[in-house]
Design an enzyme around this catalytic site. Sequence first.
Site, PDB file in Angstrom:
ATOM      1  N   PHE A  73       0.916  -1.244  -0.020  1.00 31.61           N
ATOM      2  CA  PHE A  73       0.014   0.089  -0.094  1.00 31.61           C
ATOM      3  C   PHE A  73       0.926   1.222   0.056  1.00 31.61           C
ATOM      4  O   PHE A  73       1.754   1.389   0.979  1.00 31.61           O
ATOM      5  CB  PHE A  73      -1.048   0.038   1.094  1.00 31.61           C
ATOM      6  CG  PHE A  73      -1.844   1.121   0.917  1.00 31.61           C
ATOM      7  CD1 PHE A  73      -2.875   1.439   0.521  1.00 31.61           C
ATOM      8  CD2 PHE A  73      -1.587   2.316   1.795  1.00 31.61           C
ATOM      9  CE1 PHE A  73      -3.857   2.355   0.389  1.00 31.61           C
ATOM     10  CE2 PHE A  73      -2.260   3.422   1.779  1.00 31.61           C
ATOM     11  CZ  PHE A  73      -3.155   3.469   0.967  1.00 31.61           C
TER      12      PHE A  73
ATOM     13  N   ASP B  94       9.910   2.914   1.504  1.00 32.38           N
ATOM     14  CA  ASP B  94       8.384   3.675   1.837  1.00 32.38           C
ATOM     15  C   ASP B  94       8.443   3.688   3.441  1.00 32.38           C
ATOM     16  O   ASP B  94       7.807   2.707   3.844  1.00 32.38           O
ATOM     17  CB  ASP B  94       7.232   3.167   1.160  1.00 32.38           C
ATOM     18  CG  ASP B  94       5.980   3.737   1.472  1.00 32.38           C
ATOM     19  OD1 ASP B  94       5.954   4.778   2.276  1.00 32.38           O
ATOM     20  OD2 ASP B  94       4.944   3.860   0.830  1.00 32.38           O
TER      21      ASP B  94
ATOM     22  N   LYS C 266       3.179  11.429   6.906  1.00 29.38           N
ATOM     23  CA  LYS C 266       2.434  11.043   8.042  1.00 29.38           C
ATOM     24  C   LYS C 266       3.078  11.753   9.108  1.00 29.38           C
ATOM     25  O   LYS C 266       2.828  13.073   9.299  1.00 29.38           O
ATOM     26  CB  LYS C 266       2.253   9.743   8.055  1.00 29.38           C
ATOM     27  CG  LYS C 266       1.401   9.176   7.152  1.00 29.38           C
ATOM     28  CD  LYS C 266       0.738   7.904   7.384  1.00 29.38           C
ATOM     29  CE  LYS C 266      -0.111   6.928   6.488  1.00 29.38           C
ATOM     30  NZ  LYS C 266      -1.146   7.795   5.970  1.00 29.38           N
TER      31      LYS C 266
END
Length: 392
Positions: A133, A218, A247
């Site tokens: 994801f 990532d 984030k």
Amino acid sequence: MTGEAHVARNYAPLDVTIAGGEGAWVTDADGRRYLDMLAGYSALNFGHRNPEIVRAAMDQLQRVTLTSRAFRSDALEPFAAALAELAGKDLVLPMNTGAEAVETGIKVARAWGYRVKGIPDGRAKVVVAAGNFHGRTTTIVSFSDDPEARDGFGPFTPGFVTVPFGDADALAAAIDDDTAAVLIEPIQGEAGIVVPPDGYLRRVREITSERNVLFVADEIQSGLGRTGHTFACDREGVVPDLYLLGKALGGGVVPVSAVVGDEAVLGVLGPGQHGSTFGGNPLAAAVGHAVVDMLATGTWQERARQLGAHLDALLQALVGHGVTEVRTVGLWAGIDIDPAVGTGREVTERLASRGVLAKDTHGQTIRFAPPLTIRATELDWAVEQLQLVLAG
């Protein structure tokens, strides 16, 4: 309170309307308090309205918030220097969201492949992992195997090769002369906190170095303290060519993301070849700088390790009692729910009724990723509520 008649239905939120938050707790529109065990998918690693981060934002709000990159700002270079030092790299390319960081990383990898490695134009490939994801833009869903994210959104972007996550031999076999990069999550978050076998990241680093391929990590969910380390790659002493961050870099205040790498890789981009109106804006830079300064002390990483060990012990005691498996790394846990108890969604709904907010994924898994500000006694209470839910 009004419903969601005018909000596009691309989410299916729990029936909780949050109106305030502080630390690890939020308050709904009726004044009821909930313990936040999701922390904005790790965007709130340092809690709601962390005083240091809010102070940095408020100070910058009094000065200037946006210039665009058409001009320099006095906040951007200090932020970039601090983040580069934290990561042990030369350059920082600031963006806004995690998906933008991934898109930027793909562009950089392709440019490097053409301009440095010598891949013929239009043939660059990126190897990715099944179950990934990385976001939901059209390019990113092109290499997703999640039907909800992918189906009905084609045609898709070519140039991606998928291999099983955690299988270093399959990854090595997928690399050829046209491969520019390997893009993986060191730990797959949305998949349910899936941890690869020990040594996998070291093998990925060895393979990519040997084959002249970039290793792009990532770390948008896993990085910045969540796993008990600054970066999840630190668990195996591995340094990728590019970090993709987001984030928690925005401290739960503003969207901040970044691609961090050395001059030999990030230096392939020149003026006009990539950009963002808001990327690296003064407000974002001030907030990001505050986050980096907090992480530089190492105290947050240690806190995640200690509290994570405590959480893991609590959760492992539930295996065989409504839970089939638990995977914990730092203060981050994937909890597989026995189907006899209910679905992951049903369990999160019951938890919310008891004052605990969590999120389900892939049917039977729920995730705990509380703010690193949480106390051990609050973890005790949260797991006690889960135990009561599982017992029916």
